[in-house]
Design a protein around this motif. Sequence first.
Motif, PDB file in Angstrom:
ATOM      1  N   ASN A  65      33.730 -44.048 -37.991  1.00 37.67           N
ATOM      2  CA  ASN A  65      32.974 -44.343 -36.773  1.00 37.67           C
ATOM      3  C   ASN A  65      33.869 -44.339 -35.537  1.00 37.67           C
ATOM      4  OD1 ASN A  65      30.624 -44.633 -38.254  1.00 37.67           O
ATOM      5  ND2 ASN A  65      30.885 -46.844 -38.518  1.00 37.67           N
ATOM      6  N   LYS A  66      35.089 -44.827 -35.702  1.00 38.67           N
ATOM      7  CA  LYS A  66      36.034 -44.829 -34.587  1.00 38.67           C
ATOM      8  C   LYS A  66      36.375 -43.403 -34.152  1.00 38.67           C
ATOM      9  CE  LYS A  66      40.483 -46.821 -33.242  1.00 38.67           C
ATOM     10  NZ  LYS A  66      41.659 -47.624 -33.702  1.00 38.67           N
ATOM     11  N   GLU A  67      36.541 -42.526 -35.124  1.00 37.88           N
ATOM     12  CA  GLU A  67      36.847 -41.134 -34.797  1.00 37.88           C
ATOM     13  C   GLU A  67      35.661 -40.449 -34.123  1.00 37.88           C
ATOM     14  OE1 GLU A  67      38.415 -37.068 -37.067  1.00 37.88           O
ATOM     15  OE2 GLU A  67      38.071 -38.930 -38.191  1.00 37.88           O
ATOM     16  N   LYS A  68      34.451 -40.759 -34.593  1.00 37.29           N
ATOM     17  CA  LYS A  68      33.253 -40.165 -33.977  1.00 37.29           C
ATOM     18  C   LYS A  68      33.092 -40.598 -32.526  1.00 37.29           C
ATOM     19  CE  LYS A  68      30.485 -39.530 -38.166  1.00 37.29           C
ATOM     20  NZ  LYS A  68      29.263 -39.962 -38.918  1.00 37.29           N
ATOM     21  N   ARG A  69      33.333 -41.872 -32.248  1.00 37.77           N
ATOM     22  CA  ARG A  69      33.195 -42.354 -30.872  1.00 37.77           C
ATOM     23  C   ARG A  69      34.266 -41.755 -29.961  1.00 37.77           C
ATOM     24  NH1 ARG A  69      31.678 -48.811 -31.419  1.00 37.77           N
ATOM     25  NH2 ARG A  69      29.694 -48.490 -32.518  1.00 37.77           N
ATOM     26  N   ALA A  70      35.442 -41.512 -30.512  1.00 32.53           N
ATOM     27  CA  ALA A  70      36.498 -40.910 -29.696  1.00 32.53           C
ATOM     28  C   ALA A  70      36.151 -39.476 -29.316  1.00 32.53           C
ATOM     29  CB  ALA A  70      37.821 -40.954 -30.451  1.00 32.53           C
ATOM     30  N   ASN A  71      35.362 -38.789 -30.131  1.00 38.23           N
ATOM     31  CA  ASN A  71      35.009 -37.389 -29.870  1.00 38.23           C
ATOM     32  C   ASN A  71      33.644 -37.232 -29.188  1.00 38.23           C
ATOM     33  OD1 ASN A  71      37.385 -36.561 -31.137  1.00 38.23           O
ATOM     34  ND2 ASN A  71      36.413 -36.512 -33.160  1.00 38.23           N
ATOM     35  N   MET A  72      33.037 -38.335 -28.738  1.00 42.49           N
ATOM     36  CA  MET A  72      31.728 -38.264 -28.098  1.00 42.49           C
ATOM     37  C   MET A  72      31.839 -37.762 -26.664  1.00 42.49           C
ATOM     38  SD  MET A  72      29.966 -41.794 -29.486  1.00 42.49           S
ATOM     39  CE  MET A  72      28.619 -41.672 -28.318  1.00 42.49           C
ATOM     40  N   GLY A  73      30.801 -37.042 -26.228  1.00 45.41           N
ATOM     41  CA  GLY A  73      30.725 -36.590 -24.836  1.00 45.41           C
ATOM     42  C   GLY A  73      29.879 -37.525 -23.997  1.00 45.41           C
ATOM     43  N   ASP A  74      29.640 -37.132 -22.738  1.00 48.36           N
ATOM     44  CA  ASP A  74      28.857 -37.983 -21.839  1.00 48.36           C
ATOM     45  C   ASP A  74      27.414 -38.123 -22.319  1.00 48.36           C
ATOM     46  OD1 ASP A  74      31.083 -38.268 -20.294  1.00 48.36           O
ATOM     47  OD2 ASP A  74      30.541 -36.692 -18.861  1.00 48.36           O
TER      48      ASP A  74
END
Length: 201
Positions: free
Chosen positions: A97-106
């Motif tokens: 989940n931490k990795e997914k949030r780091a790769n999220m866009g606007d």
Amino acid sequence: MPFDRFVQTGRVALVADGTDKGRLVTIVDVIDQTRVLVDGPCSNVMRKGLRINQLQLTKLRIKFPHTASTRVVRKAWEAADLSKKWAETQWAKKLDNKEKRANMGDLDRFKLQLARRERNRLRTVAYKNLKAKAVRTGSLFGKKSIKPKKATKKPARNKKPVNKSAKKEAKTAKPAAPKPAAAKPAAAKPAAAAAKPAPKK
């Protein structure tokens, strides 16, 4: 609970620092008090020495002989289905989940904000409904519902009959006049005091 994550052969660890950060390895041999020999045949980590403070020990462990070759380690890794077990742990889910949030866009962050707002609204509505129900039933904060007590009449006491006419006569009757006190008899004077001596010429 006693400590059960030891630096030992077969202990699975997560690399927390270096080029292989975030990958799983297993300890093959202990070099000295500060360094160990690790191998990760199924996580693309070559056999090499790492410092112990670069590893985070997990509760998982696989069994293979001391200083086993990479082929033996790979066979034990696949037999224990280690990758699947690791993916099911809460630790792995948090890292994912931490990795997914780091790769999220606007746009993804905006969607997440709306989803959180809707979740909080539904949670508030459900909480208020449960609270109102608990207040109605009287079970708020773990208190049991209190049933109203039935009014019970006390049995009448056995009283003696009272003559009301006698009471009225006692109230209206005048009090009796007090008796006059008896006069006390005068004390007798002594004879010597009564007889006065004659004056001398």
